[in-house]
Design an enzyme around this catalytic site. Structure first.
Site, short mmCIF file in Angstrom:
data_model
loop_
_atom_site.label_atom_id
_atom_site.label_comp_id
_atom_site.label_asym_id
_atom_site.label_seq_id
_atom_site.Cartn_x
_atom_site.Cartn_y
_atom_site.Cartn_z
N PHE A 11 1.27 -1.32 -0.29
CA PHE A 11 -0.11 -0.18 -0.38
C PHE A 11 0.39 1.45 -0.30
CE2 PHE A 11 -2.08 3.19 2.84
CZ PHE A 11 -2.91 3.40 2.20
N ILE A 12 1.89 1.57 0.85
CA ILE A 12 2.59 2.45 1.91
C ILE A 12 3.84 2.50 0.41
CG2 ILE A 12 3.81 4.31 2.60
CD1 ILE A 12 1.94 2.99 4.83
N GLY A 13 4.31 1.71 0.11
CA GLY A 13 5.56 1.16 -0.71
C GLY A 13 5.08 1.64 -1.81
N ASP A 54 11.58 -13.08 0.00
CA ASP A 54 11.36 -12.35 1.35
C ASP A 54 12.49 -11.36 2.19
OD1 ASP A 54 10.15 -12.98 4.61
OD2 ASP A 54 8.81 -13.88 3.52
N VAL A 55 11.92 -10.70 2.73
CA VAL A 55 13.28 -9.83 3.61
C VAL A 55 13.60 -11.20 4.36
CG1 VAL A 55 11.65 -9.38 5.10
CG2 VAL A 55 14.16 -7.59 4.41
N ALA A 76 6.41 -5.12 6.58
CA ALA A 76 5.78 -5.66 7.82
C ALA A 76 4.93 -5.64 7.55
CB ALA A 76 6.00 -4.23 8.20
N SER A 118 5.89 3.48 13.66
CA SER A 118 4.38 4.03 14.39
C SER A 118 4.52 4.58 14.56
CB SER A 118 3.77 2.38 13.80
OG SER A 118 2.24 3.09 13.89
N TYR A 178 1.66 -5.98 17.59
CA TYR A 178 2.40 -4.94 16.83
C TYR A 178 2.42 -4.03 16.88
CZ TYR A 178 1.96 -1.80 12.58
OH TYR A 178 2.37 -0.75 11.68
N ARG A 246 -7.64 10.98 16.01
CA ARG A 246 -6.65 10.28 15.24
C ARG A 246 -6.28 11.05 14.56
NH1 ARG A 246 -7.15 7.21 19.18
NH2 ARG A 246 -7.51 4.47 18.52
#
Length: 348
Positions: A11-13, A54-55, A76, A118, A178, A246
């Site tokens: 999504f962000i990457g 995979d990392v 992540a 985060s 998390y 938030r």
């Protein structure tokens, strides 16, 4: 600049990769395409090198780092998850993956890192009591929550508290698995920087939303839950009383923060670790967000249910002025315009 983006199909990457290539940089994408995040395999971004590994695989990471100037670590497992049985998966994906990456960076001589951090590392946000000043309330109990006592009281006198903005120097207090893994990622990055003379930046994301969010998964963010419900013709279910505060920040602004940080991290002192809150600077309640999204979508109005998740915190909005002042980044997508775009955009 040649940049390795772990989780670069996510999504962000994927937004970071797109912005890097538009700015004339080379992007290398390392992404395992795990089913929890990618029910359908994404189309590789134009102009980027693509490695489906995979990392946590040292050989794959070493290969991906060849010729790289900096790393943007987005890979992540995210969200609160289902229950504590997810703990091994979170620790494996987030902490072991980060350790493997940092060890390979140390070996390859790559010394610049931007980490997807985060705001969950803080636990609850900043609070002030009229009588006792700044205080840190303890975790909310099931009994309090069952009785509708959603607001944490002053730990000294039990009085109501006024929520405020939390800065990067506030004590950390992760309150779910998390959050604990995200804090460990920062500790690992800080230890790597001191050991190797590297430079690490952690962008502590707030509630990121926007086009391309994953849908219908317990690991997505609250904005995705609401958007998925509206697409099914259902009213968004708002937990507690909907007044949780938030900071909702658009994914394009977060991508811009990453690219800005990648350009600035090399100016930091060797052996340094710096955290930056990354939010819009405009706190809103979850109820407001659900209402704005439902109105823009043209769907049923949100339904406040009084349900809760024990690992959730009540209010968390942070002060992002350090990122604006030191790196010159500023969020550009407003709340109403961003939610209107998100309401019409497809989910992943």
């Amino acid at each position: 600049m040649r940049v390795l983006v772990t989780g670069g199909a996510g999504f962000i990457g994927s937004q970071v990769v797109g912005l890097l290539t538009r700015h004339g940089h080379e992007a290398v994408v390392l992404d395992a395409l795990l089913p929890a995040a990618h029910a359908v395999a994404p189309v590789p971004p134009a102009g980027a090198e693509w490695i489906t590994r995979d990392v946590r695989d040292p050989e794959a990471v070493r290969a991906a780092l060849r010729g790289v100037d900096a790393v943007c670590h987005q890979a992540a497992m995210v969200g609160l998850g289902s229950d504590f049985s997810d703990a091994p998966d979170y620790v494996g994906c987030n902490d072991l993956g980060t350790a493997v990456l940092l060890a390979a960076m140390a070996e390859a001589g790559v010394r610049d890192l931007v980490l997807a951090g985060s705001m969950v590392v803080y636990g609850e946000g900043a609070y002030a009591c009229a009588r006792h000043g700044a205080v840190r309330p303890g975790p909310r109990s099931p009994a309090e929550l069952d009785a509708g006592g959603f607001e944490p009281p002053c730990p000294a006198c039990g009085s109501p508290l006024e929520p405020g903005l939390v800065g990067e120097d506030a004590p950390v207090d992760p309150r779910n698995v998390y959050a604990a893994t995200k804090l460990m990622q920062e500790h690992l990055a800080s230890a790597w920087a001191r050991s190797t003379g590297g430079r690490a930046v952690s962008l502590r994301y707030h509630n990121v939303y926007g086009p391309g969010m994953p849908r219908d998964t317990p690991y997505a963010g609250v904005a995705s839950f609401f958007r998925s419900a509206l697409e099914r013709g259902e009213a968004p279910r708002v937990f507690e009383d909907g007044r949780q505060r938030r900071d909702f920040v658009h994914v394009r602004d977060v991508a811009a923060a990453n690219v800005t940080a990648l350009g600035a991290v090399r100016e930091h002192a060797p052996g340094s670790f710096t955290a930056y809150n990354t939010g819009s600077g405009e706190p809103h309640t979850i109820g407001e967000m659900a209402g704005e999204l439902a109105t823009a979508f043209g769907g049923p109005a949100p339904r406040v249910t009084g349900e809760y998740r024990l690992g959730d915190v009540r209010h968390i909005t942070a002060d992002s002025s350090r990122l604006r002042t030191e790196l010159g980044w500023r969020a550009e997508v407003g709340f109403t315009a961003g939610m209107a775009e998100f309401a019409a955009a497809p989910l992943r």
